[in-house]
Design an enzyme around this catalytic site. Structure first.
Site, PDB file in Angstrom:
ATOM      1  N   HIS A  61       0.839  -1.215   0.000  1.00 59.55           N
ATOM      2  CA  HIS A  61       0.000   0.000   0.000  1.00 59.55           C
ATOM      3  C   HIS A  61       0.865   1.253   0.000  1.00 59.55           C
ATOM      4  O   HIS A  61       1.285   1.733   1.045  1.00 59.55           O
ATOM      5  CB  HIS A  61      -0.933  -0.006   1.215  1.00 59.55           C
ATOM      6  N   HIS A  63       1.506   5.191  -2.064  1.00 58.93           N
ATOM      7  CA  HIS A  63       1.095   6.240  -3.012  1.00 58.93           C
ATOM      8  C   HIS A  63       2.354   6.864  -3.596  1.00 58.93           C
ATOM      9  O   HIS A  63       3.118   7.503  -2.872  1.00 58.93           O
ATOM     10  CB  HIS A  63       0.243   7.291  -2.297  1.00 58.93           C
ATOM     11  N   ASN A  95      -4.806   6.485  -7.084  1.00 59.21           N
ATOM     12  CA  ASN A  95      -5.291   7.879  -7.028  1.00 59.21           C
ATOM     13  C   ASN A  95      -4.246   8.885  -7.507  1.00 59.21           C
ATOM     14  O   ASN A  95      -3.918   9.848  -6.831  1.00 59.21           O
ATOM     15  CB  ASN A  95      -5.782   8.236  -5.618  1.00 59.21           C
ATOM     16  N   HIS A 233      -5.536  -0.954   5.828  1.00 60.52           N
ATOM     17  CA  HIS A 233      -5.380  -0.087   7.012  1.00 60.52           C
ATOM     18  C   HIS A 233      -6.526  -0.203   8.022  1.00 60.52           C
ATOM     19  O   HIS A 233      -7.179   0.770   8.358  1.00 60.52           O
ATOM     20  CB  HIS A 233      -5.059   1.359   6.638  1.00 60.52           C
ATOM     21  N   ASP A 306       0.936   2.451   3.818  1.00 56.49           N
ATOM     22  CA  ASP A 306       0.071   3.543   3.334  1.00 56.49           C
ATOM     23  C   ASP A 306       0.913   4.819   3.168  1.00 56.49           C
ATOM     24  O   ASP A 306       0.483   5.912   3.539  1.00 56.49           O
ATOM     25  CB  ASP A 306      -1.126   3.776   4.267  1.00 56.49           C
ATOM     26  N   HIS A 310       3.295  14.098   1.123  1.00 53.70           N
ATOM     27  CA  HIS A 310       2.729  15.426   0.853  1.00 53.70           C
ATOM     28  C   HIS A 310       3.854  16.450   0.958  1.00 53.70           C
ATOM     29  O   HIS A 310       4.850  16.213   1.637  1.00 53.70           O
ATOM     30  CB  HIS A 310       1.636  15.771   1.869  1.00 53.70           C
TER      31      HIS A 310
END
Ligand code: ZN
Length: 429
Positions: A61, A63, A95, A233, A306, A310
């Site tokens: 998992h 991003h 995403n 999660h 996860d 950012h």
């Protein structure tokens, strides 16, 4: 292209192995695994004395933000972060911008990952077009293009009928649905766990039930359909209990928990620190302890980070406006090893299952998560005596939104090896 790794303690739960072994790698694959392999002339040797050798870790998992948000992370920076954290493979969520809901995006990610050439990257495609929760993607085409799973992660598939259809479809394709269990009508504009902290700081809360009603719904559907369902999660004691009960009823289901939900609780959300703003939110200490029991009794199968990078500007916003998420690729192993294995809550063998054996099984990666002749030579070599301190300057990720900064402990990744290539070494740093 050969490499001989000598004198390490090989822990390979899939092969029921935990003993001192030499490993010979040839042309990117395991050639031989034996108690003693003689050094041949011209073959480089890596001495793994006092080290633990595990099948390559897999973070299911992550991003990576590419395509579209390369200011936060890219396939290259994410690959470097993975190698630094001991991960030889990762599955990246859909995403991105554009959303990975069609074959051209999946193929772009695979091609870019190959150019970077550090770790194996397995794209997860969206369940619904545009992740809008209305229409299924072209699942067969995406699997043909290289997608290993489907997830609208970031969002839950809110329509029960759509997740039912998705489960029926992936049953034929034999790949998993990875559900982000959150009933958005309940969690709504929530910022933190509903309870002590939401009242204390006057922030809107997210109930445990927001997660649990979706876990229950999906388990009911899955009980009938008997497809492949993975709940990601997991954060509440109630979810653990629901999964445990479903297993007793022989409903096929797997799940993961993150290091931050396993090691932190809602009380960490101090002074409106946005680095603790995650979804699902950090829960109570009772929830945290039940997640650990879930790892101990086999209810939870994997640890996944996860990893959600950012920019500093994003996370510097006021609590209510800051995005959710923390990074995790570079800290997952050291913090969980230090706080769960050294404290004897988990065995080292179990940790290897959670980081390698089980994610390989859940994602259907038949030649990963196991050290066997003929399989790709992916290894994570660990130095359990090495002290660590989590510091921002060591991060390969573009982001620094890490809730473990400053943590110290014992146990570090010494080498990360992908298809026989050493892609990270502690000493070469
Ligand atoms: Zn999620």
């Amino acid at each position: 292209m050969k490499l001989l790794i000598k004198n390490g303690r090989l822990i390979d739960p899939a092969g029921a192995l935990d003993r001192r072994m030499d490993i010979l790698i040839e042309n990117g694959k395991f050639k031989e695994i034996a108690a003693s392999i003689k050094k041949a002339s011209g073959c480089p040797v890596l001495d793994a004395r006092d080290m633990v050798i595990a099948p390559g870790f897999i973070d299911m998992h992550v991003h990576l933000r590419e395509p579209g948000q390369e200011n936060k992370e890219s396939i290259e920076s994410g690959s470097r972060a993975a190698a630094h954290g001991g991960f030889t493979s990762l599955a990246c969520m859909a995403n991105t911008e554009p959303v990975n809901d069609n074959r051209s995006v999946t193929e772009f990610i695979i091609a870019r990952a190959r150019q970077v050439g550090l770790v194996n990257i397995f794209p997860v495609a969206a369940v619904s077009r545009g992740m809008l929760g209305e229409n299924l993607v072209e699942m067969a085409d995406l699997v043909e293009g290289g997608a290993v799973a489907f997830s609208d992660d970031g969002h839950c598939v809110m329509k029960a009928d759509l997740i039912r259809k998705a489960l029926e479809y992936v049953k034929m394709l034999n790949v998993p649905i990875i559900e982000h269990p959150e009933d958005h009508s309940i969690s709504a504009e929530g910022q933190v766990n509903e309870g002590f902290i939401s009242y204390k700081y006057g922030l809107r809360g997210m109930l445990n039930a927001a997660e649990e009603v979706i876990v229950a719904r999906d388990l009911i559907l899955q009980g009938r359909i008997q497809s492949r369902l993975h709940l990601t999660h997991i954060s509440t004691a109630g979810s653990v209990e629901l999964i445990r009960n479903a297993r007793k009823l022989k409903t096929p289901v797997s799940s993961d928990a993150t290091p931050h939900h396993l090691l932190l609780n809602e009380e960490m959300v101090k002074e409106y620190g946005t680095v603790y703003k995650v979804k699902p939110p950090l829960r109570t200490e009772a929830d945290r302890l039940e997640l650990i029991r879930g790892l101990q009794d086999g209810t939870i199968d994997c640890i996944a980070s996860d990893h959600a990078p950012h920019t500093r500007d994003d996370k510097d916003k006021e609590f209510e406006f800051a995005p959710f998420g923390v990074i995790g690729l570079e800290t997952s192993f050291p913090v969980t090893h230090d706080r769960l294995v050294r404290t004897k809550l988990l065995t080292l063998n179990r940790l290897v299952e959670l980081f390698s054996t089980n994610p390989a099984r859940v994602l259907g990666l038949k030649t990963r998560g196991r050290v066997k002749p003929g399989f790709p030579a992916d290894l994570t070599i660990l130095n359990l005596k090495k002290r660590f301190k989590i510091e921002e300057r060591d991060f390969r990720s573009k982001a620094n939104n890490c809730p473990f900064l400053g943590w110290e402990g014992q146990g570090a990744v010494e080498h990360t090896i992908v298809s026989g290539n050493v892609v990270y070494s502690l000493k070469a740093r």
